[in-house]
Every structure is written in C-alpha cells, then in structure tokens.
Design a protein around this motif. Structure first.
Motif, PDB file in Angstrom:
ATOM      1  N   LYS A 180      -4.796  26.715 -13.217  1.00 31.49           N
ATOM      2  CA  LYS A 180      -3.602  26.112 -13.830  1.00 31.49           C
ATOM      3  C   LYS A 180      -2.357  26.462 -13.043  1.00 31.49           C
ATOM      4  O   LYS A 180      -1.499  25.622 -12.784  1.00 31.49           O
ATOM      5  CB  LYS A 180      -3.416  26.678 -15.252  1.00 31.49           C
ATOM      6  N   ILE A 181      -2.250  27.738 -12.672  1.00 31.71           N
ATOM      7  CA  ILE A 181      -1.069  28.201 -11.934  1.00 31.71           C
ATOM      8  C   ILE A 181      -1.016  27.534 -10.556  1.00 31.71           C
ATOM      9  O   ILE A 181       0.053  27.153 -10.083  1.00 31.71           O
ATOM     10  CB  ILE A 181      -1.070  29.748 -11.818  1.00 31.71           C
ATOM     11  N   PRO A 184      -1.399  21.443  -8.553  1.00 23.70           N
ATOM     12  CA  PRO A 184      -1.839  20.547  -7.477  1.00 23.70           C
ATOM     13  C   PRO A 184      -1.488  21.086  -6.087  1.00 23.70           C
ATOM     14  O   PRO A 184      -1.745  20.422  -5.096  1.00 23.70           O
ATOM     15  CB  PRO A 184      -1.035  19.280  -7.774  1.00 23.70           C
ATOM     16  N   ASP A 185      -0.925  22.305  -6.015  1.00 23.33           N
ATOM     17  CA  ASP A 185      -0.339  22.791  -4.756  1.00 23.33           C
ATOM     18  C   ASP A 185      -1.349  23.104  -3.659  1.00 23.33           C
ATOM     19  O   ASP A 185      -1.008  23.103  -2.482  1.00 23.33           O
ATOM     20  CB  ASP A 185       0.508  24.048  -5.012  1.00 23.33           C
ATOM     21  N   MET A 243      -4.218  15.604  -5.448  1.00 29.71           N
ATOM     22  CA  MET A 243      -2.767  15.488  -5.290  1.00 29.71           C
ATOM     23  C   MET A 243      -2.020  15.620  -6.621  1.00 29.71           C
ATOM     24  O   MET A 243      -0.849  15.245  -6.718  1.00 29.71           O
ATOM     25  CB  MET A 243      -2.383  14.160  -4.626  1.00 29.71           C
ATOM     26  N   GLY A 244      -2.724  16.087  -7.645  1.00 28.68           N
ATOM     27  CA  GLY A 244      -2.090  16.195  -8.959  1.00 28.68           C
ATOM     28  C   GLY A 244      -1.964  14.861  -9.665  1.00 28.68           C
ATOM     29  O   GLY A 244      -1.160  14.697 -10.581  1.00 28.68           O
TER      30      GLY A 244
ATOM     31  N   GLY B 107       2.330  19.153  -3.558  1.00 27.22           N
ATOM     32  CA  GLY B 107       2.468  20.006  -4.729  1.00 27.22           C
ATOM     33  C   GLY B 107       3.816  19.936  -5.422  1.00 27.22           C
ATOM     34  O   GLY B 107       4.688  19.151  -5.045  1.00 27.22           O
ATOM     35  N   THR B 108       3.958  20.821  -6.417  1.00 28.56           N
ATOM     36  CA  THR B 108       5.106  20.788  -7.323  1.00 28.56           C
ATOM     37  C   THR B 108       6.371  21.366  -6.680  1.00 28.56           C
ATOM     38  O   THR B 108       6.309  22.087  -5.698  1.00 28.56           O
ATOM     39  CB  THR B 108       4.798  21.631  -8.577  1.00 28.56           C
ATOM     40  N   ILE B 126       5.015  13.013  -1.794  1.00 23.73           N
ATOM     41  CA  ILE B 126       3.813  13.815  -1.553  1.00 23.73           C
ATOM     42  C   ILE B 126       2.880  13.048  -0.618  1.00 23.73           C
ATOM     43  O   ILE B 126       2.739  11.832  -0.708  1.00 23.73           O
ATOM     44  CB  ILE B 126       3.076  14.233  -2.851  1.00 23.73           C
ATOM     45  N   ILE B 176       6.566  13.179 -11.028  1.00 20.28           N
ATOM     46  CA  ILE B 176       5.200  12.819 -11.449  1.00 20.28           C
ATOM     47  C   ILE B 176       4.427  14.032 -11.969  1.00 20.28           C
ATOM     48  O   ILE B 176       3.377  13.891 -12.571  1.00 20.28           O
ATOM     49  CB  ILE B 176       4.357  12.108 -10.350  1.00 20.28           C
ATOM     50  N   TYR B 177       4.934  15.218 -11.711  1.00 19.20           N
ATOM     51  CA  TYR B 177       4.236  16.417 -12.184  1.00 19.20           C
ATOM     52  C   TYR B 177       4.780  16.938 -13.512  1.00 19.20           C
ATOM     53  O   TYR B 177       4.448  18.047 -13.909  1.00 19.20           O
ATOM     54  CB  TYR B 177       4.325  17.525 -11.130  1.00 19.20           C
ATOM     55  N   ARG B 179       4.007  16.388 -16.462  1.00 21.21           N
ATOM     56  CA  ARG B 179       2.945  16.771 -17.395  1.00 21.21           C
ATOM     57  C   ARG B 179       2.365  18.147 -17.048  1.00 21.21           C
ATOM     58  O   ARG B 179       1.684  18.763 -17.841  1.00 21.21           O
ATOM     59  CB  ARG B 179       1.835  15.723 -17.402  1.00 21.21           C
ATOM     60  N   MET B 180       2.661  18.623 -15.817  1.00 22.51           N
ATOM     61  CA  MET B 180       2.091  19.888 -15.382  1.00 22.51           C
ATOM     62  C   MET B 180       3.023  21.070 -15.580  1.00 22.51           C
ATOM     63  O   MET B 180       2.603  22.205 -15.463  1.00 22.51           O
ATOM     64  CB  MET B 180       1.743  19.803 -13.921  1.00 22.51           C
ATOM     65  N   PHE B 183       2.066  24.060 -17.541  1.00 19.38           N
ATOM     66  CA  PHE B 183       1.149  25.061 -16.975  1.00 19.38           C
ATOM     67  C   PHE B 183       1.872  26.298 -16.486  1.00 19.38           C
ATOM     68  O   PHE B 183       1.324  27.367 -16.417  1.00 19.38           O
ATOM     69  CB  PHE B 183       0.363  24.477 -15.787  1.00 19.38           C
ATOM     70  N   LYS B 184       3.119  26.099 -16.053  1.00 17.07           N
ATOM     71  CA  LYS B 184       3.793  27.169 -15.312  1.00 17.07           C
ATOM     72  C   LYS B 184       4.399  28.236 -16.234  1.00 17.07           C
ATOM     73  O   LYS B 184       4.780  27.948 -17.334  1.00 17.07           O
ATOM     74  CB  LYS B 184       4.888  26.590 -14.403  1.00 17.07           C
TER      75      LYS B 184
END
Lengths: 284, 184
Positions: A180-181, A184-185, A243-244, B107-108, B126, B176-177, B179-180, B183-184
C-alpha cells in the motif's frame, strides 16, 4: 562421496559476466508468462491492458535489440552456493565476481548506478562493487545466481521485528501495508518476496532469495503456500494496477521463504520487485 | 503493438493554452525536446536557483523527464524509462517557479506538489515504468546538456517523437491517484 574439484576464478568471472548480460536483456520466462497472462485476463480496464501489452512488447524489443529491459540495471546481488569439495584457484572469488559484473556492464551498455560512498556519492563508473552472498553446500559443484535489482522497487522494502505470538493475520497485514505504501511508485505489477524468521538481516536476505523462486511455484510447506495465496489475493484487492491505473494487475506473485528463529521474535521482511524481476543462474 | 488512435498529441515548448486542454487520465503522445533531470541534477539546479545564479538549461515552458538512461548501443540512446517522481517532490516547487511547465515520471506526487502544479498551471505526466527498451525507440536525438560529471544523472537533451504518456496531475490539480491518497 563426490571428489574434490578445482574451479578457476576466471571461469567464475566469465559466468558472472554472462549471467549479468542475460538477466538484464532477457526477461525471466516465468515473469514474461505471468505478464502475458495478466494482460490477457485484464478485460475491464482498457488503458491498463494497453500498458500491460506494452510491457510484453518491451521484453520482445529488449531481447531483439540486445538492450536492457529497464534503464535501471540495478545493484547486482550475486548468490554463490559453493560445494564443500570445491577448491577455488587463481585468485579471490569476490574479486572475480566483481570483474565479471564490471565486464558485463561495459559490454552490455548497461547503466552504471553505483556510488562509492552513501554520503559523498561519486559514481564508480563500473557498477561495482556488487553484493556477494556465499554459502557452502555439500558436493563439488558451484551454483551462481545473479540478481540485478533496480532501486525504484528496492526503496520500498520494509522489515518488522514482530512478537513471536503475532497472528498470521498480523503478519499479512504488515506485508499488505508495505505494498500500500509503495502504491504505484515501484512499477507494478509487483512480485513480492517475503522472509520470515532468522534474524533481522537474515529475514531481509530470505526476502531477496524468495524472489529467485519461479513465481508460478508455491512454497513446499502447505501452511506457507496458504499464506502466499492469501497475500496474493489481498494485495491484488488493493487494485493499484500497472502505473496505478487500477484493475487486476497489482501483483504477479508472492513468494515466502522461512528460517528457524528465536523464541522471542518473528522477523518479517518484505522485498518488493517491479515487474522487471531479473535473475539468471548457472552451475559449474 | 499498442494502438495510438485515442491519444492527444502535444509538442514542446508547452504553453498554457495546450496545458488547459489536458485532463488527468488523458493519454498523450508527446513530441519535441525534453530534458532528463533526476536526483543530483535537481539538487544542483535548486542550489543554483537559491544562490540566484544562471541555470545551465532554461526551464521556461519546458518539460523535464525524471530519467537516467543506459548508454547508447546502436540507437541514439539506450533504455530510458522513468524513475520514481516522489524523490524529486521537495525540489519541484522551485523549478515550477522558474518557469517549468511539465514533468514526466512514475508514481504519486506529494499534496504540496499537486498544489504547486495548480498554482503554476503546469502538468505532471506518467510514463510506463520498466518499459525503457520500448521508450528508447521514441527518442530521435540525445545529447548531454549539462552536469556531464554526473554520468547517468547528467542532464540529457532528448528529442522525442510520439512519446506515450498519461496525464497524472492536470493544471486544475486533478490527480489520477486521488483514490490512492487514503493509502498514505
């Protein structure tokens, strides 16, 4: 009883060179198969499917043009399993391994990504020194495994020294949280290597070794294989995707390796590999 | 091979008029000159900005690419996929202030960077990570622009043609991230 056998360091050097070239250019067969499978099965997310197809194309191009699959040709870890009847001649085995890496990174037009000091950060220009793990096993053979690993994914690894009474649920939770952390990186679809047991450093080593096992093979212990399957599902349920972009392609496989440990602890180490999981092996 | 029917085509240098048309999630084919810039080069650029010195490349209306390619073999460049963008987050606001309009990575991004992208009407793209061999054939020319001593981390000037990208954060700050972030 096997007979004593002499192996020249020059032979080791040449084999390490060959394995570095091969692993960086030709994607592992099990990984390519898994990528093709997930690309075929991704039917609901057209952009993700397109990008997965691009990865399959990328592997083809790298092999055809004999260029690196990924520009991060990594820090090389070399695992040597040396028979107790083997005698090394001609010099120092670690020097020979480093010479092989240096040759390959020059000949293969690979990126030299190693800096001599973590603070001063001057590039060595050779992609050496590499990391060498030497194990002594029975017999008169010498197995060499080369694993170049990029740092986009390496940076996302984590370790937890858990209580010995921790539940499987808690262990799995830590592993899922690690992915999770990373989000997508680190180039999903991932392959996750997990080390359970040993000491802090040994668990981390096991998590690396876990990445060497073909991703279609589960651990031979049933209770560990069960965890691998459970984690595969839980991690894919995160729906990070290539790519997330979401979809079904968060993880290609989860491999766990275990070792005996102390009554007071349960080390859990998680290594994340990107989809370009690279390794190659040979036996002398 | 990947079909390119639904891509939007854009060129560098990048101006607000084109940037405004881009929405998070759009598939884009980029052509023109871009500059590679990763960890150590970011560090040096921001140091120069802080000291009020001239930069070795002009960032105005330009796009930078978080990448460190492998050396060229037969083609003009070796493998050249993106590296993780979040490592550059702390340096990004200073570069946007200096006129930078686009960034390419994987990535983010931090919430601070997303805010700055919105403030300066910029865009974050990206690129497909780990597809460096494929992407190398989208590069037509490659030369070192600055910081040669950094080796793979030097600033390379790349001329790209139909470089495949997805808009990650658009000029409205749409991400686009999103929704993620939970998680952080």
């Amino acid at each position: 009883m096997s007979k004593r056998r002499e192996i020249e360091t020059l032979e080791i050097e040449k084999i390490v060179e060959k394995l570095c070239l091969k692993s960086n250019i030709i994607l592992r067969a099990d990984v390519l198969r898994a990528l093709k499978k997930v690309c075929k099965n991704e039917t609901k997310n057209p952009v993700a499917k397109k990008m997965l197809q691009l990865l399959v194309d990328n592997a083809k191009i790298a092999e055809k043009e004999k260029i690196a699959i990924c520009q991060d040709t990594g820090l090389v870890t070399v695992f040597i399993e040396m028979g107790d009847k083997v005698i090394i001649r001609g010099g120092n085995i670690v020097d020979a391994v480093n010479k092989g890496v240096k040759e390959a990174y020059q000949k293969g037009y690979f990126r030299k990504s190693i800096v001599i000091d973590p603070i001063y950060r001057v590039n060595t220009g050779t992609n050496t020194p590499c990391i060498v793990h030497l194990d002594v096993v029975k017999g008169n053979k010498c197995k060499i495994i080369v694993m170049p690993k990029g740092f986009g994914s390496e940076n996302k690894g984590r370790i937890s020294m858990m209580n010995p009474t921790s539940s499987i649920e808690t262990i799995e939770q830590f592993c899922v949280e690690t992915v999770k952390i990373a989000g997508p990186d680190a180039c999903p679809p991932y392959v996750i290597g997990i080390g359970l047991g040993g000491t802090m450093d040994f668990a981390a080593l096991l998590s690396k070794r876990a990445l060497l096992r073909p991703i279609n093979l589960y651990n031979s212990s049933k209770h560990i294989a069960k965890m691998e399957k459970s984690l595969e599902k839980k991690i894919n349920d995160l729906k990070i995707g290539i790519m997330g972009l979401g979809g079904i392609s968060t993880v290609l496989g989860v491999n766990i390796e275990t070792a005996s440990t102390h009554i007071a602890g349960l080390p859990v180490a998680v290594s994340i590999s990107c989809h370009a999981l690279r390794s190659a092996s040979a036996e002398i | 091979m990947v079909s390119d029917k639904i891509f939007k085509r854009i060129e560098t240098p990048l101006f607000n008029k084109e940037i405004c048309k881009l929405k998070a999630g759009d598939e884009v084919l980029l052509s023109g000159v871009i500059y590679t810039l990763r960890d150590q080069a970011h560090f040096r650029m921001v140091e120069l900005i802080n000291k009020g010195k001239t930069l070795p490349i002009c960032l105005r209306n330009q796009i930078i690419y978080y990448a460190g390619p492998t050396p060229a073999k037969k083609h003009v460049i070796g493998s050249c996929g993106p590296t993780t963008s979040s490592r550059m987050d702390s340096f990004t606001p200073a570069l946007l202030k200096a006129g930078l309009k686009g960034m390419i990575g994987k990535g983010t991004r931090s919430s601070e960077v997303v805010r700055m992208i919105k403030r300066y009407s910029a865009v974050y793209f990206i690129a497909p990570g780990g597809a460096g061999a494929y992407l190398s054939f989208k590069v037509r020319k490659c030369s070192i622009a600055a910081f040669k001593d950094l080796g793979p981390e030097a600033i390379y000037e790349l001329e790209v043609k139909d470089f495949p990208l997805i808009v990650g954060v658009d000029a409205r700050g749409k991400n686009i991230y999103e929704r993620m972030t939970k998680f952080k």
